[in-house]
Write an enzyme that holds these catalytic residues in place. Structure first.
Site, mmCIF file in Angstrom:
data_model
loop_
_atom_site.group_PDB
_atom_site.id
_atom_site.type_symbol
_atom_site.label_atom_id
_atom_site.label_comp_id
_atom_site.label_asym_id
_atom_site.label_seq_id
_atom_site.Cartn_x
_atom_site.Cartn_y
_atom_site.Cartn_z
ATOM 1 N N HIS B 62 0.822 -1.207 0.000
ATOM 2 C CA HIS B 62 0.000 0.000 0.000
ATOM 3 C C HIS B 62 0.862 1.267 0.000
ATOM 4 C CE1 HIS B 62 -4.180 1.441 1.463
ATOM 5 N NE2 HIS B 62 -3.577 2.407 0.823
ATOM 6 N N HIS B 64 1.490 5.002 -1.859
ATOM 7 C CA HIS B 64 1.051 6.047 -2.798
ATOM 8 C C HIS B 64 2.297 6.763 -3.316
ATOM 9 C CE1 HIS B 64 -3.185 5.506 -1.813
ATOM 10 N NE2 HIS B 64 -2.808 5.394 -0.548
ATOM 11 N N LEU B 65 2.621 6.514 -4.563
ATOM 12 C CA LEU B 65 3.836 7.122 -5.123
ATOM 13 C C LEU B 65 3.545 8.441 -5.823
ATOM 14 C CD1 LEU B 65 5.687 3.943 -6.455
ATOM 15 C CD2 LEU B 65 6.252 5.311 -4.446
ATOM 16 N N ARG B 66 2.265 8.756 -5.996
ATOM 17 C CA ARG B 66 1.799 10.083 -6.472
ATOM 18 C C ARG B 66 2.149 10.428 -7.915
ATOM 19 N NH1 ARG B 66 -1.865 10.006 -2.819
ATOM 20 N NH2 ARG B 66 -1.337 10.861 -0.774
ATOM 21 N N ASN B 96 -4.472 5.534 -7.221
ATOM 22 C CA ASN B 96 -5.206 6.802 -7.126
ATOM 23 C C ASN B 96 -4.324 7.988 -7.499
ATOM 24 O OD1 ASN B 96 -3.664 6.603 -4.794
ATOM 25 N ND2 ASN B 96 -5.091 7.834 -3.588
ATOM 26 N N ASP B 153 -8.619 2.284 -3.983
ATOM 27 C CA ASP B 153 -8.193 2.874 -2.714
ATOM 28 C C ASP B 153 -8.173 4.400 -2.721
ATOM 29 O OD1 ASP B 153 -7.048 2.790 -0.017
ATOM 30 O OD2 ASP B 153 -5.316 3.679 -0.996
ATOM 31 N N HIS B 180 -10.832 -0.396 0.148
ATOM 32 C CA HIS B 180 -10.741 0.666 1.172
ATOM 33 C C HIS B 180 -12.138 0.748 1.765
ATOM 34 C CE1 HIS B 180 -9.729 5.037 2.372
ATOM 35 N NE2 HIS B 180 -10.979 4.854 2.737
ATOM 36 N N ASP B 306 0.426 2.394 3.803
ATOM 37 C CA ASP B 306 -0.446 3.486 3.341
ATOM 38 C C ASP B 306 0.357 4.796 3.273
ATOM 39 O OD1 ASP B 306 -2.605 4.846 2.360
ATOM 40 O OD2 ASP B 306 -3.788 4.770 4.203
ATOM 41 N N HIS B 310 2.121 14.217 1.014
ATOM 42 C CA HIS B 310 1.440 15.430 0.553
ATOM 43 C C HIS B 310 2.439 16.574 0.637
ATOM 44 C CE1 HIS B 310 -2.588 13.824 0.234
ATOM 45 N NE2 HIS B 310 -2.461 13.264 1.419
#
Lengths: 327, 439
Positions: B62, B64-66, B96, B153, B180, B306, B310
């Site tokens: 899980h 998030h590599l953006r 996402n 997710d 999710h 997760d 940001h």
């Protein structure tokens, strides 16, 4: 427990002791007199700068804070959000930094987000921050002016000096708070103040407008507004917060009014000495019938005018007074 | 021939551990044993693992590599570096992104970028187009690229009919869906756990029932379709309870927990610091305790970070306005070690939840024969790909902003004292982290 707000920021009434509350009420009483003078000014905050930042619409709170600051001879920096760079996407931190760079002693902050005042005080720890309403969290000066107004009216009725009564008028005072408690920062501040001062508080609200954790609050929930009307010495009505979507928590406004509104017929059952309060702005015909709002028992305008001495007291104590100073 | 020897560590196999050397030659484990590294090939890099645990590199289900879309927060390259420092040899990039990973071109892009990163980057594809919860994404086409896990997710698939259809479609493809779990109507615009504290702070609550309702619904769907399902970031005691009962019944379900849900509770939100805002939110201390118990006791399959970077200006907003998500890759192993009991931790369990189980769920094991990356979560035996981690359980350190490899700094742990640290990460035979830093 905070024993005095001298030299501190004011975020919430949740952690103020009875002594701290009485000190504010007493200080405000000493400022009432200023209002009767031809020259309505004292030099207490001369040379100090108070920034007034309202990120959410407000009429009475903003005007009374700015009036209070001016009566204390402070310079007021007033940021009109509609015309500021906030509209161009400036962050809260940058806005505060900009204002701080101009040199300020206090920030009066109104914001739609809970905790915004606390956040600002982290950005500028050397500045006193006064919460003028943050989201659903707290509206401490409203709670203070409500308590102040009750004490003032009851002291007058008894023909005694309000300051000399201390907190005695609140001992066993029966306060009924009605309406949208869940979305109300006023209810949270009012209940904190009333309970700390010794009052008994009951709340009446539709189940969907009661806070989820109401069982842990120091209040009693009454199922039926009708039953508590004659019990109450003070009825504090709350605004149904349409703008926070409160309208969808009840089937209809008319049903809300029928069950929880202070209608003309319900008002006839009030004891004559029962006080009717509302923090404004009123949704006339929703939580409060228009004719009832104009009854002598409704001390709503008095609440508004007491906003000035209370906010003078808060500004004075937080900004001018150092923790060791004695008035 | 490039070679590395990890000397004298506690080598943790699935069913036991031994003090041994591990010799890696040309990307594969060539020897494991007491004296396997005594006479290394010439030019062999020697890493002293005395006092350390040596096991399969961690696998994050899980991350998030953006990229694409929010490269100011993280890129595939920077996220992979953060993962390497955290001991991960493979991560699953969440879909996402902006736009979402719901088509062959974008998944290929991420796999290509990932092939240049310091660790293996696998992809989780979206279940529905644009993650909008309406039309199925091309699961079969993406499966042909090697995608084995699908999720929307960030949000759950709200419509039960769509979720049922996705499960039925996924089953014969041999892929797994991951949910999710948050009912959007119940979670609404809440920003922290619903309860006495949210009420006092004036923050709109995100109730635990928002999660539990969807867990319960999905278990019903799994029972009726027979398709496997993975529950992402389970955060409440009741959710866990539902999943444990379903597993006992024989349903093909797995679940992960995130470090922040077993190390922090809702009280962290009391200062309105958005670095403690996550979805699902930090829960009550009872929930945290239940998750720790499940983690130690074996009811949880995997720890997954997760990791949700940001950009600083986006987190520096009032609590209700800031986006949800915290960093996770760089501290996950230490926090897991702490939650498993620190000195008393069971090394088998540690590598099960951080490596072997997630590798199985993601189908990244040796038997899965993946085309684009190496095998992970192995037994540490001859022939395994050289994806290994050396973890020093005795090192004490403090999480610091300066040390972060992530582009972002929205970690809730800065300033926290940690126990146990990744010393060395070996990816497909190459030492990418040594002495705790990138090589």
């Amino acid at each position: 427990m905070i024993e005095s707000i001298r030299g501190r920021s004011l975020m919430s009434l949740h952690d103020l002791s009875r002594a701290a509350l009485v000190e504010i009420l007493d200080t405000a009483e000493s400022f009432v007199e200023v209002h009767r003078r031809t020259v309505k000014k004292v030099p207490a905050l001369k040379g100090r700068v108070v920034a007034s930042l309202f990120f959410e619409e407000s009429t009475r709170t903003r005007l009374s804070f700015e009036t209070a600051a001016k009566r204390l001879s402070a310079d007021v920096l007033s940021l009109a959000v509609a015309s500021s760079s906030v509209k161009k996407g400036e962050s809260l931190r940058d806005t505060i930094a900009t204002i701080d760079a101009l040199g300020i002693d206090a920030v009066v902050l109104r914001h739609r987000s809970s905790g915004a005042a606390e956040q600002v005080s982290r950005y500028v720890p050397h500045v006193r921050v006064i919460n003028a309403g943050d989201g659903l969290h707290q509206h401490p000066t409203q709670g203070l002016l409500d308590a102040f107004t009750i004490r003032q009216v009851l002291a007058q009725r008894r023909g005694v000096n309000a300051v000399e009564t201390g907190s005695t008028v609140f001992e066993g005072l029966r306060v009924l708070i009605v309406g949208d408690v869940m979305h109300s920062r006023v209810a949270r501040s009012d209940i904190d103040a009333y309970v700390a001062l010794g009052a008994q508080v009951r709340v009446a609200a539709p189940g969907t407008l009661l806070p989820m954790d109401i069982d842990a609050w120091p209040v009693e929930v009454v199922g039926d507004f009708e039953d508590a009307i004659e019990w109450a010495d003070v009825i504090g009505l709350l605004r149904l917060q349409h703008e926070r979507g409160a309208g969808s928590f009840v089937p209809s406004l008319s049903e809300f009014t029928a069950i929880y509104g202070l209608t003309a017929s319900r008002a006839r059952r009030l004891r004559p000495e029962t006080l009717i309060m509302h923090p404004g702005p009123i949704n006339r015909g929703v939580e409060l019938d228009s004719t009832v709002a104009d009854l002598p028992a409704a001390i709503i305008e008095r609440q508004v005018s007491n906003g000035v001495p209370i906010r003078m007291a808060v500004l004075y104590l937080t900004v001018a007074a150092s923790p060791s100073e004695v008035v | 021939m490039a070679s590395v020897v990890l000397r004298n560590g506690l080598v943790v196999h699935p069913d036991g551990a031994e003090i041994a050397d591990v010799l890696i030659v040309d990307g594969r484990i060539a020897a494991v044993g007491r004296d396997a590294g005594v006479d290394p090939p010439s030019g062999c890099r020697v890493i002293d693992a005395t006092g350390c645990w040596v096991g399969p590199g961690f696998v994050d289900l899980h991350t998030h590599l953006r990229e694409p879309g929010d490269e100011a927060a993280e890129t595939i390259a920077s996220g992979a570096r953060a993962a390497a420092v955290g001991g991960f040899t493979a991560v699953l990039a969440m879909p996402n992104t902006e736009p979402a990973l719901d088509n062959v071109a974008l998944v290929t892009y991420v796999l290509d970028q990932g092939s240049r990163a310091v660790i293996d980057v696998a992809v989780a594809g979206a279940i529905t187009m644009s993650r909008a919860g309406e039309r199925l994404a091309p699961l079969a086409e993406l499966a042909a690229l090697g995608v084995r896990l699908f999720t929307d997710d960030g949000v759950g698939v709200q419509n039960a009919a769509v979720m049922r259809r996705a499960l039925r479609y996924a089953r014969p493809l041999g892929v797994r869906l991951a949910q999710h779990c948050e009912d959007a109507a119940l979670a609404a615009d809440g920003s922290m756990n619903e309860g006495a504290l949210s009420s006092r702070l004036g923050l709109v609550g995100r109730p635990s029932i928002a999660e539990e309702v969807m867990v319960a619904r999905d278990l019903v769907l799994v029972r009726s379709t027979g398709a496997p399902l993975h529950f992402l970031h389970v955060s409440t005691a009741r959710s866990l309870d539902l999943i444990v009962r379903a597993r006992a019944e024989g349903l093909p379900v797995s679940c992960e927990v995130a470090p922040h849900h077993f190390t922090l509770d809702e009280s962290a939100c009391a200062t309105y610091d958005a670095n403690f805002k996550v979805n699902p939110p930090l829960r009550s201390s009872e929930d945290v305790e239940a998750i720790r118990r499940a983690l130690r006791g074996g009811d949880v399959d995997a720890v997954a970070t997760d990791h949700a970077p940001h950009a600083p200006q986006r987190k520096d907003l009032p609590f209700d306005e800031a986006p949800a998500g915290v960093l996770g890759l760089e501290h996950a192993a230490s926090l897991t070690y702490e939650a498993l009991g620190a000195v008393g931790s069971d090394p088998q369990r540690f590598f099960a939840v951080l490596s072997r189980n997630p590798a199985t769920i993601a189908q990244l094991r040796r038997r899965d024969a993946r085309p684009r990356h190496g095998a992970h979560g192995g037994a540490v035996e001859v022939g395994d790909d050289g994806n290994l981690v050396v973890f020093d359980p005795s090192e004490r350190w403090v999480a610091r902003r300066e040390g972060l490899q992530s582009r972002a700094s929205n970690s809730p742990y800065l300033g926290r004292a940690l126990v146990g640290r990744v010393r060395c990460t070996v990816v497909n035979g190459a030492v990418v982290v040594d002495e705790g830093g990138l090589t």
